[in-house]
Every structure is written in structure tokens, then in C-alpha cells.
Design an enzyme around this catalytic site. Sequence first.
Site, PDB file in Angstrom:
ATOM      1  N   GLU A   1     -31.877  33.411   0.477  1.00  0.00           N
ATOM      2  CA  GLU A   1     -31.563  32.063   0.977  1.00  0.00           C
ATOM      3  C   GLU A   1     -31.582  31.042  -0.148  1.00  0.00           C
ATOM      4  O   GLU A   1     -30.685  30.192  -0.251  1.00  0.00           O
ATOM      5  CB  GLU A   1     -32.585  31.646   2.048  1.00  0.00           C
TER       6      GLU A   1
ATOM      7  N   ASP B   1     -31.940  40.577  15.543  1.00  0.00           N
ATOM      8  CA  ASP B   1     -33.228  40.734  16.220  1.00  0.00           C
ATOM      9  C   ASP B   1     -33.964  39.414  16.423  1.00  0.00           C
ATOM     10  O   ASP B   1     -35.151  39.396  16.750  1.00  0.00           O
ATOM     11  CB  ASP B   1     -34.125  41.721  15.458  1.00  0.00           C
TER      12      ASP B   1
END
Length: 329
Positions: free
Chosen positions: A267, A184
Site C-alpha cells: 500500500e 475475505d
Amino acid sequence: MKYAVQKPSWRHGEARRKLPVPFSWLRFLLLLLCSLMLFHLLALLVSASGASSGASSSVSSGASSGASPGASSGASSGTVYVVTATFPRPEQEADLLRLAQTLMHVPFVHWVVVEDAKVKTQTVVELLSRCGIRYVHLLGKLPEEMRAQPHWGRVPRGVSNRNTGLRWVRQHATDGVVYFADDDNTYDIRLFPELQRTRRVSVFPVGLVSRQGVSSPVVKDGRVVAFFDGWIGGRKFPMDMAGFAVSVDWLRQNPEAEMPYKAGYEEDGFLKALNIGRDELEPLANNCSQILVWHTQTQKVEPFERTNLADFVDTNIVYLTKHLMQKTR
């Protein structure tokens, strides 16, 4: 005795008729030789111009990306493995289609699409088969125990997908770059050649992240000295998932590196597992002064209501409804 001297006439065609035959052939050969020499000269000029242009482009490309640590030498020029985590939902096909329309323009991409599902979604199978992009379609379902025990009330969605993609890359690739591209987001076509310059771990800004508008490394004199992000949260690497890339070589040198099932710290955990220091990060995108990827989240659509198809037998509505219902599993 006087002889009359005939003056040459230069009227059209007359001189040609009066010249000896051998002289006409000599002129023809001279013209042919001159033409060949001129053609050869033009070919040399064109070749020299092309070489000059190529050298100029190479220098320009290197300058535009900044003097990141070692980014201009030893960088990969091979495949960019784009790992996309996705799951069945009403917006899935539209999001993947939009991303595919970008990747279709990048010939050196290998698309690793990983679904969080028990079986592959048929609409995704069909989309990948017709898009013309090199791809692999995998399943990486989130373990039920992780879904039942969310971190901070958030399910670490996408972790199982990305770890599955990392395992596939380690098994099938020896060179190139890995990049996590959510379905997205919006990607500038210029991002992908930049990713090829990654030696170990490269970093770059991501737009539309948090109320600050951007998540980015802070770069000074070509080196990362800090991070600019709307939420630091005690992270060593407070970055967005779309803001870094890893070389396959460095990934294989750190075989245990994967993303933790810890929402908000995926992350950070992965980058720390790669054994890389902040000062070793390679800033791309003109020393992180350009935004080449945007965190454009698609508006969530409520699950479709089931339609009574009795009034639409033998019409296109039956097909359209069944097609859309595939995305609500």
C-alpha cells in the site's frame, strides 16, 4: 286572483327531477372542471415534495462525509471498479460468494476479479456468470522468482493480481474510481456511494486490523494529520489495503504507479507512486468516524482429503467431491 306558490321540495331525487336540463349539464361541467383543477394541484404538490426530498438527501449525503479536501466538488459519480485479488483454495468460492452478495446491491460496480493461477478456476467462472454483476475475470499469476524469494519470509501475495487489475482499468476506463476489495473482508453497503466521491485519493477506517482494532487516518478539521495503525514500520502511508480508493483519472495521470513486490509495503509503495501528499488525502466516512469495511479474515481450511468414491458411484457425493477438489490446485 291569488296564485298558489309552490314551495321547493328537498326530498332525495325530487329537486333533480324539477331542475331544467341545461342546469344539470352546467353542474356536471363545473364538477368536472373542479376535479381536473384539484388533480392538477395534487400533482404539483407531489412534484414539489419529491424535489424537496431529493435536495434534502443530497445535502445530508454531503454533510455525512465530512469536509474533506475538495470531496464535495468534482467527485466521480461513475463506475466503481472493485479489484479483487484471489487464488484457488478451499475457501475461495465461499469468500467470493459472500462478496458477490454485497456487490449485487451496487448497480454502479464493475467487478475486476484477478486470480493468481495458471488457468481460471471453474467454480469462479460459474459464480461470476450467474451473479448478475458486471465483471471481468483475469489471470495475474505471481512470478516464480517472487515466490522463491519472499520478503521477510512472506510471499507478496496479491501484488501480481492487483497490478494486473490496474493495467486493465487503465486500458478500459477513463472515469470512475478504483478500489481494492479482498475477497475475505466484510463491506458495508454504504461504502460504495462514498467511494464515488473520490477526486484523487480518498481514505477511511478499516475495522479489526491489529490489536488496536482499527487502522485509520487521524483527521482534524477535515484533514488527515497522521495515521493510527498497529504497525507503522517506517511507512509514509501506514494504511490497510481496504482503506483507500483512487480515481481513474488520477491513476491515468500516474501511469507508472503500481504495487511493489515487498510484503507489508504494498500500500505504501503504491500510494507514494501516485504522487499524493498526506494533506491532499480525502477523508470519507464522516471524516473517518465510521467503519464501513472490516478486515474479517476467513479461517483457513486444510486441503481436502481425497475420498474413495467407489462406494458412491451414481450418487451426489461424486459431484460434490469433484466440485470441492477444484479449489485445491
